[in-house]
Design an enzyme around this catalytic site. Sequence first.
Site, short mmCIF file in Angstrom:
data_model
loop_
_atom_site.label_atom_id
_atom_site.label_comp_id
_atom_site.label_asym_id
_atom_site.label_seq_id
_atom_site.Cartn_x
_atom_site.Cartn_y
_atom_site.Cartn_z
N ASP A 118 2.28 -6.82 2.80
CA ASP A 118 1.15 -5.96 3.16
C ASP A 118 1.68 -4.65 3.73
O ASP A 118 1.17 -4.14 4.73
CB ASP A 118 0.22 -6.67 4.16
N HIS A 148 0.87 -1.18 0.00
CA HIS A 148 0.00 0.00 0.00
C HIS A 148 0.91 1.23 0.00
O HIS A 148 1.38 1.65 1.05
CB HIS A 148 -0.90 0.02 1.24
N HIS A 191 1.65 3.86 8.37
CA HIS A 191 0.94 4.96 9.01
C HIS A 191 1.95 5.74 9.82
O HIS A 191 2.99 5.20 10.22
CB HIS A 191 -0.17 4.45 9.94
#
Length: 431
Positions: free
Chosen positions: A296, A53, A300
């Site tokens: 994955d 991501h 953040h």
Amino acid sequence: MLITNAVLPDDREVDVRIEDGRIAAVEPSLDGTADIDADGKRLFPGAIDVHVHFRQPGFSHKETWETGSKSAAAGGVTTVVDQPNTDPATTDGEGFDRKAELAAASYVDYGINGGVTADWSPEELFERPLFALGEVFLADSTGEMGIDADLFADAVERAGEHDTTVTVHAEDATLFDESVKDMPAVGAGTDANADLWSAFRTPEAEEAAVERAIEVAGDTGTDVHIAHTSTPEGIEAAVDGGATCEVTTHHLFLSRDDLDDLGTHGRMNPPLRDEERRRDVYEAVADGTVDMIATDHAPHTLDEKDAGIWDAPSGVPGVETMLPLLLEEARQDRFSYERVRDLIATTPAETFGLARKGRIKEGYDADLVLFDPTEATEIDAEALHTKCQWTPFAGLPGVFPELTMVRGEVVYQDGEFGDAVGRNVREHGGQ
């Protein structure tokens, strides 16, 4: 370019000639002056991380295509596959095109996954160089990407018509333990009772969703790939149902025993499991049951993660530490180098139809990683290149590459980066 005296994963010592971005020859000895003398160091095919991501568009304060791909290159990853839950989500032509514009900044090759929501536009998506459908959230309660069984079945059927794999996030929210929410959640950040998240998102929820996804796919012939399997039961269900599966580095190396130190920094979906299950998952990776390792990679900021256990976002970074952690396992003789190669390169390439990637062989793309197998260093968050600047693996040993090459171009060497040469692998005949 000529690389000499390199040791391959199968222990052969070879010279490798590169011409026009591809491997032209792999022989015990080749004529010519060496551009790179490997001097007995290991040469690997570049890692393929099928689950990242990179957060653009919409969340560039967490990661960008530039920072994420630099992190990948510094960790020996030469191809990444980005997931659709950005803003806008990659669920229609406009969303795909916006992401493709930003991906031009990538230092490594990439694929772009399309997403499935109630208002997705398959006609537009399948007109574009799409890598796969995924991460498709079947019966999941987080975010805005969850879909019901009917829509999932429609997506699987449409994907089959276009020979496209469906990557499934398999957690059945009806099997989450809601009673856990009544338990006191103490603190935030590293002081949080983060084990509540693992207790809430039960192992049974994964196994049931894997079985359901495979059942819905039925006899369509569509390839189903299960993302981030975190339990031996989920892995077994995937294998029994004929699906491929991946295990992440955090589910391979971390368990609920680590949550006292990690706190909410260890919150992810699926969550960390108990130590016994982690050991069983590790064994399934080691013995060949699991198809591949992915990360994955879901960065953040520290400020975002320093919240209560029910409020902190799920996800951890990992694209730069995947290969170094696995190479350390090989250095310690817990995995063979050939097994590591298969997990991070050969099998992902074969599974997703990347016909010129994943091997050091004549005619293949010169996606190469050179490292000294005797040199392990402690993973240091400040030395990593992800924009979020933290890692759940801090303090663990890893074997980091000294050189990473994408299609014959050096994109990383000894702490310095070359040019951003990444391109969409589906725009070049699947290569």
